[in-house]
Scaffold this active site. Sequence first.
Site, PDB file in Angstrom:
ATOM      1  N   GLY A   1     -11.279  15.368 -19.977  1.00 38.93           N
ATOM      2  CA  GLY A   1     -12.576  15.442 -20.631  1.00 38.93           C
ATOM      3  C   GLY A   1     -13.556  14.393 -20.160  1.00 38.93           C
ATOM      4  O   GLY A   1     -13.414  13.776 -19.099  1.00 38.93           O
ATOM      5  N   CYS A   2     -14.575  14.155 -20.990  1.00 44.80           N
ATOM      6  CA  CYS A   2     -15.698  13.306 -20.596  1.00 44.80           C
ATOM      7  C   CYS A   2     -15.322  11.836 -20.403  1.00 44.80           C
ATOM      8  O   CYS A   2     -16.029  11.102 -19.734  1.00 44.80           O
ATOM      9  CB  CYS A   2     -16.808  13.405 -21.637  1.00 44.80           C
ATOM     10  SG  CYS A   2     -17.548  15.050 -21.772  1.00 44.80           S
ATOM     11  N   ASN A   3     -14.232  11.401 -21.009  1.00 43.42           N
ATOM     12  CA  ASN A   3     -13.819  10.011 -20.850  1.00 43.42           C
ATOM     13  C   ASN A   3     -13.100   9.772 -19.528  1.00 43.42           C
ATOM     14  O   ASN A   3     -12.873   8.629 -19.120  1.00 43.42           O
ATOM     15  CB  ASN A   3     -12.888   9.579 -21.986  1.00 43.42           C
ATOM     16  CG  ASN A   3     -11.721  10.529 -22.184  1.00 43.42           C
ATOM     17  OD1 ASN A   3     -11.878  11.518 -22.894  1.00 43.42           O
ATOM     18  ND2 ASN A   3     -10.568  10.268 -21.577  1.00 43.42           N
ATOM     19  N   ALA A   4     -12.717  10.839 -18.812  1.00 46.35           N
ATOM     20  CA  ALA A   4     -11.768  10.743 -17.704  1.00 46.35           C
ATOM     21  C   ALA A   4     -12.257   9.895 -16.540  1.00 46.35           C
ATOM     22  O   ALA A   4     -11.444   9.381 -15.765  1.00 46.35           O
ATOM     23  CB  ALA A   4     -11.402  12.135 -17.211  1.00 46.35           C
TER      24      ALA A   4
END
EC number: 2.3.1.246
Length: 361
Positions: A149-152
Amino acid sequence: MTAVIESATAPRTANQPRVLGVGTAVSPVSWTQEEVLDAFRITEPKVTSVFRNSAIQRRHLRLPDPGPDGLRAPESQGDLLDKHRDTALQMGAEALEACLKQAGADLADLRHLCCVSTTGFLTPGLSALLIRDLGIDRHCSRADIVGMGCNAGLNALNLVSGWSASHPGELAVMVCTEACSAAYAMDSSMRTAVVNSLFGDGAAAVALRSGNTAPGPAVLKFASCIIPDAAGAMRYDWDRELERFSFYLDPQVPYVVGAHAEIVVDRLLQGTSLRRSDIRHWLVHSGGKKVIDSVIVNLGLTRHDLRHTIGVLRDYGNVSSGSFLFSYERLLDEQVAEPGDYGVLMTMGPGSTLETALVQW
């Protein structure tokens, strides 16, 4: 007697990785929010209000072509996976080459390639396909971070920094390439409206090398915080009615993330003698208007502190894992970072998770 004032410092090592360059890319066509609404003939007031109050002016998307009747037919999951492969590869290659150009390096210099994506699944992965398509040395070390996701982007940067530190003098590149159009499932629900109003296609690459005196910032340390109670607040799951994957964002996500921002930043700065007031540059994931506002409130920041994050959201929407690198590129363009300045990078995503990194110019 002269008082001795100890300056704020963070830990350094001899082989600290440094950022040599960054590059970004997007899919060819940009859309205003009104144009997306018109393209899908969306008139439901509750849905249109989500688009119009998003603080987003334009996004890059690959939407299906209209049919003879002027309507854009839903795409099958197979079509969406094809779109992910084609768009992610095209943007990823452009971002990688732009990054190497800024770093003063060539494809032949690349020794480690890490690719990040959540908008589709491929075997072999993007790293192998980019090595094939661009003619990168077949002995290049590689990794693929899929589905985080966006944290990756910061999860991967942590791993690439570790590789760089253990291979001084060798060039490593991380590429985040997110074809968010490949996760675009249109129906009349509010769940879909929130997602479809927010995400855009984008790729960003960053080059690292340790054991040198390059002018870019050194990557000093990382800190994470996962919120198990909010594990289902951001998820990508199978919609049996639409017969495709569909992304879900809980309305409480901005407040949950904001409430934990202070915890993870304090952990990041622990043991460094740094305070939040010592951080000159904040590069935060462009997760959405409410996410940005919540981070500002909980960390005691100003809108000027997050001007790059706000600008990226306005001009590109949420481009997922590479968003913080779009902000970093804008900071570089300003040419305001000075030697000794500290910066904090922050991303957030499914888990629910916050990731941070401390850097110093």
